[in-house]
Design an enzyme around this catalytic site. Structure first.
Site, PDB file in Angstrom:
ATOM      1  N   SER A 148       0.824  -1.212   0.000  1.00  0.00           N
ATOM      2  CA  SER A 148       0.000   0.000   0.000  1.00  0.00           C
ATOM      3  C   SER A 148       0.855   1.257   0.000  1.00  0.00           C
ATOM      4  CB  SER A 148      -0.896  -0.001   1.247  1.00  0.00           C
ATOM      5  OG  SER A 148      -1.538   1.239   1.425  1.00  0.00           O
ATOM      6  N   TYR A 170      -2.345  -0.213  10.062  1.00  0.00           N
ATOM      7  CA  TYR A 170      -2.495  -0.763   8.714  1.00  0.00           C
ATOM      8  C   TYR A 170      -1.203  -0.568   7.922  1.00  0.00           C
ATOM      9  CZ  TYR A 170      -3.791  -0.975   3.794  1.00  0.00           C
ATOM     10  OH  TYR A 170      -3.811  -1.273   2.448  1.00  0.00           O
TER      11      TYR A 170
END
Length: 327
Positions: free
Chosen positions: A129, A154
């Site tokens: 990501s 995350y």
């Protein structure tokens, strides 16, 4: 041979599995239908795939190492993996940190441990990501930008997954590629993402919340461009580098940054309605800008994104209306 697609009922995994089938590949898909957002949408994606020849589906948590190994033993023809399974959501990671450890770290370890034992295994490609860059002020985000200041669990879990992959490639010679995705949107998208939330709010006449007053910039990337980049990576396992490491990292983005307020205007035009905007404060874990430097992806993978938001958003709105039966 056959490709294993994890997270096949997820947004990106669904589109990847569909495109692999279109090009004549056999696909084994797995998903555990984690309840991060409405399971009905995931079930609908899985049902769509199960109408296709060459596709088989298994409900499985990839963090179940024994279950994953058993699945791979059942399909010895699997020689490549697109590992898209994982727990997404910057804000959700603050509320449910253990879910992110299990999905994104334990699941990654189970995957690399399983594939490193397979003779003739060709390539593992997994989803990272843009969040790994944190709230970087150095834009566009280049691969040599620091990625050591995560703003959320995350982001930290995705960076940890990259380190695990690099270590396994070093130890066992496994060809592995990490792909850092930038704000992916499109048909069948995730309901927690801005494009879906904004389209839903505008079409239903609900409030549209703009965090930080909309003073945010994102590198919105259409799903078809992401799929093209992922499959280009899959077809090009990394060659050994100067140290013999068969591990690569690439950014997959649109290579342009869009003000979120301008993004809303494109959605308003595509929906034919004005948004009921309410400003909200900056959210914990969020960042001010994402912007991909894709020079390495273009050089090595031939990756060239072709879909501006003025084209991608109307396509997404049209899908949303069809899927949810709205005029």
């Amino acid at each position: 041979m056959t490709v294993l697609v994890t997270g096949a009922a997820g947004f990106i995994g669904f589109h990847l599995a569909s495109t692999l089938l279109d090009r004549g590949e056999r696909v084994v898909g797995v998903d555990n239908f984690i309840h991060f957002y409405e399971p009905a949408l995931k079930r609908a994606r899985a049902a769509e795939l199960q109408t296709r020849d060459g596709f088989v589906f298994h409900e499985l948590d990839v963090a179940d190492a024994a279950g994953l190994e058993a699945l791979l033993e059942r399909y010895p023809e699997i020689d490549r993996v697109l590992h898209m399974a994982g727990q997404p959501g910057v804000r959700h990671s603050i509320e449910k940190p253990w879910e992110f450890q299990r999905s994104n770290i334990d699941g990654q370890l189970a995957m690399v441990e399983a594939v490193r034992k397979r003779p003739g295994f060709k390539h593992l490609v997994f989803a990272s990501s843009s969040s790994v860059y944190g709230d970087s002020k150095d834009v566009p985000f280049a691969l040599d930008n620091p990625a050591d200041r995560p703003r959320s669990l995350y982001a930290a879990s995705k960076r940890a997954a990259e380190h695990i992959a690099a270590a396994y490639s070093h130890l066992y010679g496994t060809p592995i590629t990490a792909l850092r995705f930038f704000t992916v949107y499109g048909p069948w998208g995730r309901p927690d993402m801005a494009s879906f939330l904004f389209i839903d709010a505008v079409l239903r006449g609900n409030k549209l919340f703009l965090f930080n007053g909309g003073a945010l910039k994102r590198d919105f990337t259409y799903i078809d461009d992401i799929v093209a980049g992922v499959l280009a990576a899959l077809d090009r396992p990394p060659a050994p580098d100067s140290e013999g490491l068969r591990y690569a990292v690439y950014n997959l983005g649109n290579h342009r940054t869009v003000d979120v307020r301008d993004f809303v205007k494109v959605i308003e035009k595509a929906c034919g309605r004005k948004a009921l905007i309410e400003e909200a404060p900056m959210q914990p874990g969020d960042v001010h800008v994402t912007y991909a430097d894709i020079s390495a992806s273009t050089r090595d993978l031939g990756y060239v994104p072709r879909t501006p938001i003025e084209q991608g958003i109307p396509l997404t709105v049209a899908w949303y209306k069809r899927h949810y039966g709205l005029n």
